[in-house]
Write a protein that holds these residues in place. Structure first.
Motif, PDB file in Angstrom:
ATOM      1  N   ILE B 514      98.349  43.729  15.443  1.00  0.00           N
ATOM      2  CA  ILE B 514      97.106  44.437  16.181  1.00  0.00           C
ATOM      3  C   ILE B 514      95.785  44.598  15.663  1.00  0.00           C
ATOM      4  O   ILE B 514      95.043  45.044  15.907  1.00  0.00           O
ATOM      5  CB  ILE B 514      98.105  44.602  17.509  1.00  0.00           C
ATOM      6  CG1 ILE B 514      98.650  45.680  17.669  1.00  0.00           C
ATOM      7  CG2 ILE B 514      97.564  43.023  18.384  1.00  0.00           C
ATOM      8  CD1 ILE B 514      99.015  46.406  19.339  1.00  0.00           C
ATOM      9  N   HIS B 541     100.176  41.717  22.823  1.00  0.00           N
ATOM     10  CA  HIS B 541      99.463  41.982  22.139  1.00  0.00           C
ATOM     11  C   HIS B 541      98.666  43.116  23.381  1.00  0.00           C
ATOM     12  O   HIS B 541      98.578  44.706  23.025  1.00  0.00           O
ATOM     13  CB  HIS B 541      98.677  41.398  21.569  1.00  0.00           C
ATOM     14  CG  HIS B 541      99.641  40.524  20.712  1.00  0.00           C
ATOM     15  ND1 HIS B 541     100.736  41.741  19.280  1.00  0.00           N
ATOM     16  CD2 HIS B 541      99.612  39.347  19.853  1.00  0.00           C
ATOM     17  CE1 HIS B 541     100.970  40.625  18.832  1.00  0.00           C
ATOM     18  NE2 HIS B 541     100.466  39.366  18.611  1.00  0.00           N
ATOM     19  N   GLU B 544     101.541  45.938  24.113  1.00  0.00           N
ATOM     20  CA  GLU B 544     101.090  47.006  23.149  1.00  0.00           C
ATOM     21  C   GLU B 544      99.820  48.075  22.501  1.00  0.00           C
ATOM     22  O   GLU B 544      99.948  48.474  22.449  1.00  0.00           O
ATOM     23  CB  GLU B 544     101.091  45.955  21.773  1.00  0.00           C
ATOM     24  CG  GLU B 544     101.972  47.080  20.362  1.00  0.00           C
ATOM     25  CD  GLU B 544     102.401  46.227  19.134  1.00  0.00           C
ATOM     26  OE1 GLU B 544     101.946  45.072  19.081  1.00  0.00           O
ATOM     27  OE2 GLU B 544     102.367  47.025  17.797  1.00  0.00           O
TER      28      GLU B 544
END
Lengths: 101, 669
Positions: B514, B541, B544
Motif C-alpha cells: 500500500i 487496506h 493496515e
C-alpha cells in the motif's frame, strides 16, 4: 653277625635325622653348617650301600659329585658366615631376620 | 568480469570458499596465538605493551571475512543470474561424515534464497564488526587470540547457515556456542567474566538437550517412513520430501527443537544468559549476541518451516513465547543502567518479535526483522562500544551525558539505529516491525498484536532514554574529562556509517504494497518459505494504513517522552521510582528470575548432587566401599599372611619338613 644293607640304611637314617634336627634346632650358623654336612654324608652312605648291594658303580660316581659339591659349598658357606660375622658380630641365626614380613 | 572469475573457479568452489576463508583465518591466527603464547612478552600494565604479530593478525583476521563476503556476494550475483525464481544450489557432499547401514550424514552445503540471505548478513555485518574490532581492541594484549576466535565464530556460523543437513547445522550450532563461551570469557582473568561465559554455555546445553531429542525423533520418523538412508535422513531436501510423515509427531519435534532455539536465541525461560554475556568485548556482543548467533534459533525454525506448518500447536506456543519475551525483556530494559545490558534486553525483546512472526507463520517477516535487526542492533552495540572506548570502559549511562559534541559520528549513527529500533518511519526497523504487527493483527491474534504494540512503545522509550542520557542534556562527567573525550578512530567509524545507511534504508527490502513498494524479501524467499495468506481477508487496506500510522505515532510519542525525561527532567524517574517502589524494585532486579532459578533449580540440584551423588554415591559407595574397600581387604590379608614371614629361616625349613612328611605319608598310604 654279618653287616647287611639294612644296617647301613639304619645308620644313614639315624645320621640324617640327627643332621635334620641339628639344622632345625640349633641357632649357631656353624653348627647348622656341620649338621648339613652330616645330612649330606648320611645320603652318601646310602648311595654307597646300594652301590655295593646292587654291584653297580653309579652310586659311587654320585658320591664323588656330592663330595665335590660339599667341598665347594663349605668354602662358600664359610665365606658367608665370616662375612655375616664381620657385619653383625654374631653367628646366631636368631639375630639375622632381615626378611621378616 | 564474472566470466573471468568463473574461468578459474566454479560456483561450488565459491560456496565452499565462503566457509573456508574464515576457517583459514582462524587456523592462521590460532597458530600465531599459540606461538606468541609461549613468548608471552613482558607484562607492562600501562597498555603500551608491544604485542607481536598484532598488525599481521588483525590484517589477516579482517581481510578473510571480507573475502568471504565477496564470495557470498559473487554467489548471490551468479545465482540470481541463473534463472528466474529459484536460485538454489547444493554443493553436494564434500565428504561423507558417517555411513552406517541405517545412517548417512554428508558434509555438504546448500545455498538457497534463505541461506544466501543469512550468509550475506553474517559475512557482511561480520566483516564490518571485524574491521571495527581493530580499533576497539587496539589496547588489548590478546588481540591475536581475539581474531582467531572471532574468525572461528564466523566459520561455525556460516556452517550453521549453509549446512545442507540438520546434523551439520547442529555442528555449527554447537560451534558458535563454543565461540560464544570463549569470547564472553575473553578476559578470563576476571572470575565474574569467566563465570558469565560458563553460564551462557550451561544454559545453552539445556536447550541443546531439547534440540538433540528433536534430532532423534526426526531420525525415528524418517526411518519409519522408509526413506533411503543413503539420501541422508537429516538432509533438508529429503526431510521436506517426507514432510507428510512428520504429521503425527510434528508438535513434539517442533517444540523440542524450539527448546534448543530458546536456549540459543535467549527466549523465556532460557534468556538469562544473554544479559550476562555482555561481559565479553563489545564487538563480540555486536556480532554474536545481537546480529548473528542469537538469531540462529529463528533461522532454524524458518529453515524447518515444513515441519512447523504441520503443527498449529507448536506455532501457537512459539508465538506466545515470543510475544511474552518481547514484552518481558522490554520492561527489564526500562530500568537497566548499563548501556550494554539495555541493548542486551533489547536484543532479547527483538528476538521475541522474530519468534512471534515465526509463530504466526510469517516466516519471511521473521527473516526480514532478523536482517534489519542485524543492521541496527550491530550498529547500536558498536555505537555503545565507541562510547565505552572513548570513556575508557565506563558503562553506566548516568555517568555519561552530553556526549553529542564530543562524539558526533557515533551520536548521529546511534540515533539512526535508535530510530530503527523504535520503529519510526522510514527506517529499516519500521517496516520489519510493522510487517510482524500487521501479520499478528490480520491473522486475528489481536492479543498478540497488543502485546507487540505495547512492547514497541516500551522499546521506543528505553532506547531514547539511553540516547537522551548518554548523548544529550548536561553531562555527568567532570568537565575536564568531558573535554578530553575524543571520537573513535576511522576504522571504527566506517562500520558505523555503513551500518547507519543500512539501518536507514534497509527497509526498502520489504515495503508494504500500500505504500507503493513490494515485499522484495518475501518474494525472494517465496521458494523456500510458504507465503502467508491472511486467513481473515476482512482486514482491509484501510486498517493496515491506520495501524501503521497509530504504531508510528505511538512509538514516536514514547521516543520523545523518553528523550525529554532523560535529557531535561532527570529527576522525574527517581520520583516515579520512589512512588512505585515495589514495581521499580521488581524490574531493577529483573523480576528476580535469576534468584528464582537459583532457588528452584540450581540450589536443589547442587544440594542433591552434594548429598546424594557426591556424599552417597561417590564418596561412600565408590570411594569408601569400592576403591578403598578393595585396597583395605588386600591390605588386611597381606598383613595376616606376612605374619608367617618371621625371617627365621629355620622355621621355613621346619614347615618344609612337615610338608614333606605329610606328602610322603600321603603317598605311602
Amino acid at each position: 653277625m654279618t653287616i647287611t644293607l639294612q644296617h647301613y640304611l639304619v645308620l644313614s637314617l639315624v645320621l640324617f635325622t640327627i643332621g635334620t634336627i641339628g639344622v632345625v634346632v640349633r641357632r649357631n650358623a656353624l653348627i647348622i653348617f656341620m649338621s648339613i654336612e652330616l645330612m649330606l654324608n648320611a645320603v652318601n652312605i646310602t648311595f654307597l650301600a646300594f652301590s655295593r648291594w646292587l654291584g653297580l658303580a653309579d652310586g659311587q660316581m654320585i658320591v664323588f659329585f656330592v663330595l665335590a659339591v660339599a667341598a665347594a659349598e663349605a668354602a662358600v658357606g664359610l665365606g658367608i658366615v665370616i662375612a655375616v660375622f664381620r657385619n653383625k658380630a654374631t653367628v646366631y641365626v636368631d639375630d639375622l631376620r632381615l626378611l621378616k614380613g | 568480469m564474472l566470466e573471468f572469475v568463473y574461468h578459474y573457479i566454479s560456483v561450488q568452489t565459491l560456496v565452499w570458499l565462503i566457509v573456508a576463508l574464515p576457517l583459514a583465518g582462524a587456523v592462521f591466527n590460532g597458530s600465531l596465538a599459540l606461538i606468541t603464547a609461549h613468548h608471552g612478552g613482558g607484562k607492562d600494565h600501562h597498555g603500551h605493551h608491544h604485542t607481536p604479530f598484532r598488525t599481521l593478525a588483525s590484517t589477516v583476521g579482517v581481510l578473510l571475512p571480507f573475502a568471504a563476503f565477496a564470495a557470498a556476494l559473487l554467489c548471490f550475483v551468479t545465482l540470481t543470474g541463473f534463472e528466474e525464481g529459484a536460485p538454489s544450489l547444493i554443493t553436494g557432499p564434500l565428504s561423507q561424515w558417517t555411513a552406517f547401514p541405517g545412517l548417512t550424514i554428508d558434509i555438504g552445503l546448500k545455498v538457497d534464497q534463505l541461506s544466501l540471505v543469512m550468509a550475506l548478513v553474517v559475512t557482511g555485518v561480520g566483516s564490518l564488526i571485524h574491521l571495527y574490532s581493530i580499533g576497539y581492541m587496539s589496547h588489548d594484549d590478546g588481540v591475536v587470540r581475539y581474531f582467531a576466535e572471532l574468525n572461528l565464530f564466523l566459520f561455525f556460523m556460516l556452517i550453521l547457515v549453509l549446512a545442507d543437513n540438520l546434523v551439520l547445522m547442529f555442528v555449527g550450532w554447537e560451534g558458535v556456542g563454543l565461540c560464544s563461551y570463549l569470547l564472553i570469557g575473553f578476559w578470563f582473568e576476571d572470575p565474574a567474566k569467566a563465570k558469565a561465559g560458563t553460564k551462557a554455555f550451561v544454559v545453552n546445553r539445556i536447550g541443546d538437550a531439547g534440540f538433540l531429542l528433536g534430532l532423534f525423533l526426526i531420525y525415528g520418523v524418517m526411518a519409519a517412513a522408509g526413506a533411503d538412508p543413503a539420501t541422508g535422513y537429516f538432509n533438508f531436501e529429503t526431510m521436506s520430501r517426507y514432510a507428510p510423515f512428520f504429521q503425527p509427531l510434528a508438535t513434539v519435534i517442533g517444540l523440542l527443537l524450539f527448546v534448543g532455539a530458546c536456549g540459543k536465541s535467549a527466549q523465556i525461560p532460557l534468556y538469562v544468559w544473554l544479559p550476562d554475556a555482555m561481559a565479553g568485548p563489545t564487538p563480540v556482543s555486536a556480532l554474536i549476541h545481537a546480529a548473528t548467533m542469537v538469531t540462529a534459533g529463528v533461522y532454524m525454525v524458518v529453515r524447518l518451516n515444513f515441519i512447523y506448518v504441520l503443527s498449529p500447536t507448536a506455532l501457537e506456543v512459539i508465538a506466545y513465547v515470543g510475544a511474552a519475551t518481547a514484552l518481558f525483556a522490554a520492561t527489564m530494559g526500562l530500568a537497566a543502567t548499563d548501556i550494554k545490558k539495555i541493548l542486551a534486553y533489547s536484543t532479547v525483546s527483538q528476538l521475541g518479535y522474530m519468534f512471534l512472526a515465526c509463530g504466526l507463520g510469517a516466516f519471511s517477516a521473521a527473516i526480514f526483522h532478523l536482517v534489519t535487526h542485524a543492521f541496527f542492533k550491530a550498529l547500536l552495540f558498536m555505537g555503545a562500544g565507541s562510547v565505552i572506548h572513548a570513556l575508557h570502559g565506563e558503562q553506566d549511562i548516568f555517568k555519561m551525558g552530553g556526549l553529542k559534541p564530543r562524539l558526533p559520528v557515533t551520536c548521529w549513527t546511534f540515533l539512526i539505529a535508535s530510530l530503527a529500533l523504535a520503529g519510526i518511519v522510514p527506517t529499516a526497523g519500521f517496516f520489519s516491525k510493522d510487517a510482524i504487527l500487521w501479520h499478528a493483527y490480520s491473522s486475528g491474534h489481536v492479543g498478540l498484536w497488543l502485546v507487540g504494540f505495547v512492547s514497541a512503545g516500551l522499546t521506543a522509550f528505553y532506547i531514547f532514554r539511553l540516547v537522551g542520557a548518554v548523548f544529550f542534556g548536561s553531562t555527568n562527567l567532570p568537565v575536564d574529562q568531558w573535554k578530553r573525550v575524543v571520537e573513535s578512530p576511522v576504522s571504527m567509524l566506517i562500520p558505523l556509517i555503513l551500518l547507519g545507511f543500512l539501518s536507514a534504508f534497509g527497509g526498502l527490502l520489504g515495503v508494504p504494497e500500500i505504500l507503493g513498494g513490494s515485499d522484495r524479501l518475501g518474494e525472494w524467499l517465496s521458494g523456500v518459505v510458504p507465503l502467508v495468506g491472511h486467513a481473515g481477508g476482512g482486514a482491509s487496506h484501510a486498517a493496515e494504513i491506520i495501524l501503521m500510522v497509530v504504531a508510528t505515532i505511538w512509538a514516536a510519542n514514547w521516543s520523545i517522552l523518553g528523550w525529554v525525561i532523560y535529557t531535561q527532567r532527570r529527576d522525574w524517574p527517581e520520583r516515579m521510582a520512589a512512588r512505585f517502589r515495589w514495581v521499580y524494585r521488581l524490574i531493577v532486579n529483573r523480576y528476580f528470575v535469576d534468584e528464582i532459578y537459583d532457588r528452584l533449580i540450581v540450589r536443589p540440584l547442587i544440594g542433591v548432587s552434594r548429598v546424594f551423588f557426591w556424599k552417597t554415591i561417590d564418596a561412600t559407595a565408590i570411594d569408601a566401599i569400592m576403591v578403598h574397600g578393595t585396597a583395605n581387604t588386600v591390605g588386611v590379608w597381606a598383613r595376616a599372611v606376612s605374619l608367617a614371614q618371621t625371617g627365621v629361616v629355620q622355621q621355613y625349613l621346619l614347615y618344609f619338613l612337615l610338608g614333606a612328611v605329610i606328602v610322603v605319608v600321603a603317598v605311602a598310604l
